[in-house]
Write a protein that holds these residues in place. Structure first.
Motif, PDB file in Angstrom:
ATOM      1  N   ARG A 231       0.818  -1.217   0.000  1.00 56.51           N
ATOM      2  CA  ARG A 231       0.000   0.000   0.000  1.00 56.51           C
ATOM      3  C   ARG A 231       0.850   1.265   0.000  1.00 56.51           C
TER       4      ARG A 231
ATOM      5  N   PRO B  88       2.238   2.631  -3.951  1.00 57.10           N
ATOM      6  CA  PRO B  88       1.475   3.592  -4.765  1.00 57.10           C
ATOM      7  C   PRO B  88       1.267   4.933  -4.056  1.00 57.10           C
ATOM      8  N   ALA B  89       1.192   4.923  -2.727  1.00 59.22           N
ATOM      9  CA  ALA B  89       1.020   6.189  -2.000  1.00 59.22           C
ATOM     10  C   ALA B  89       2.258   7.071  -2.172  1.00 59.22           C
TER      11      ALA B  89
ATOM     12  N   ARG C  34       4.380   6.767  -4.768  1.00 63.14           N
ATOM     13  CA  ARG C  34       4.424   7.069  -6.213  1.00 63.14           C
ATOM     14  C   ARG C  34       3.503   8.234  -6.562  1.00 63.14           C
ATOM     15  N   LEU C  35       2.325   8.292  -5.916  1.00 65.41           N
ATOM     16  CA  LEU C  35       1.397   9.399  -6.166  1.00 65.41           C
ATOM     17  C   LEU C  35       1.994  10.745  -5.762  1.00 65.41           C
ATOM     18  N   ARG C  36       3.003  10.710  -4.939  1.00 66.36           N
ATOM     19  CA  ARG C  36       3.680  11.945  -4.522  1.00 66.36           C
ATOM     20  C   ARG C  36       4.924  12.203  -5.376  1.00 66.36           C
ATOM     21  N   GLY C  37       5.030  11.457  -6.477  1.00 59.28           N
ATOM     22  CA  GLY C  37       6.119  11.683  -7.419  1.00 59.28           C
ATOM     23  C   GLY C  37       7.440  11.053  -7.036  1.00 59.28           C
TER      24      GLY C  37
ATOM     25  N   ARG D 235      10.135   7.795  -6.557  1.00 58.21           N
ATOM     26  CA  ARG D 235      10.530   6.493  -7.098  1.00 58.21           C
ATOM     27  C   ARG D 235      10.826   5.568  -5.925  1.00 58.21           C
TER      28      ARG D 235
ATOM     29  N   ASP E 113      -1.640   6.278   3.769  1.00 60.67           N
ATOM     30  CA  ASP E 113      -1.347   7.697   3.551  1.00 60.67           C
ATOM     31  C   ASP E 113      -0.786   8.341   4.807  1.00 60.67           C
TER      32      ASP E 113
END
Length: 177
Positions: free
Chosen positions: A20, A23-24, A26-29, A31, A156
């Motif tokens: 989990r 992707p959390a 990754r959504l913040r840019g 790597r 998150d």
């Protein structure tokens, strides 16, 4: 590069949490890479595939690459337990975060993942590298702690905590070699 470990017993939810967090982040840019400890007989290759056939023929290393991914398989001629630090040096240094799962005795800063329902003891009283605890059982922690306690089911919030404390997770391979 930031490196954080996730320590806990089997069934505590480490893999689900890491899954989990990816992707959390990754959504913040950011790597993200993962280092995962596996049992000694794991295999990612399949009998009959070219790479498997090359390994079976005796290749020490097989690198498979396409325009989408790269995989390196290395056969150890003797039992060889690489340290988590050796594995981290194998990663691309352009990664922002490395999430380490399965090296609970490492000297990396870690988040302990703990569920009361597993019946397993907590690690934080005896592990100076535990930086926080992620749990769904806050009211059942067996010992008081000054560590931050995070909601295991809120990826998150865990990411918010990681980013707010990012300097604690700065990694320099030179410190561990």
């Amino acid at each position: 590069m930031k490196v954080v470990g996730f320590a806990g017993y089997s069934g505590s939810g480490k893999t689900t949490l890491v899954e989990r967090l990816i992707p959390a982040l990754r959504l913040r840019g950011l790597r993200v890479s993962v280092v995962k400890h596996a049992h000694h007989n794991f295999d990612i290759d399949h009998p009959g595939k070219d790479s498997w056939r090359h390994r079976e023929a005796g290749a020490f290393e097989v690198v498979i690459a396409s325009d989408r991914r790269l995989a390196l398989m290395r056969e150890f001629e003797q039992l060889t337990e690489l340290s988590v630090h050796q594995l981290i040096t194998e990663l691309d240094d352009r990664v922002d975060w490395v999430l380490v799962e399965g090296y609970k005795n490492s000297d990396l800063p870690k988040i302990e993942v703990w569920r009361a329902t597993t019946g397993k003891p907590v690690r934080y009283p005896d592990d100076a590298f535990i930086a926080a605890i992620a749990t769904d059982s806050t009211d059942q922690l067996p010992q008081a702690t000054g560590l931050d306690v995070l909601d295991l089911n809120d990826a998150d919030a865990v990411v918010d905590w990681l980013l707010a404390h990012a300097e604690r997770f700065d990694y320099s391979a030179e410190l561990y070699v």
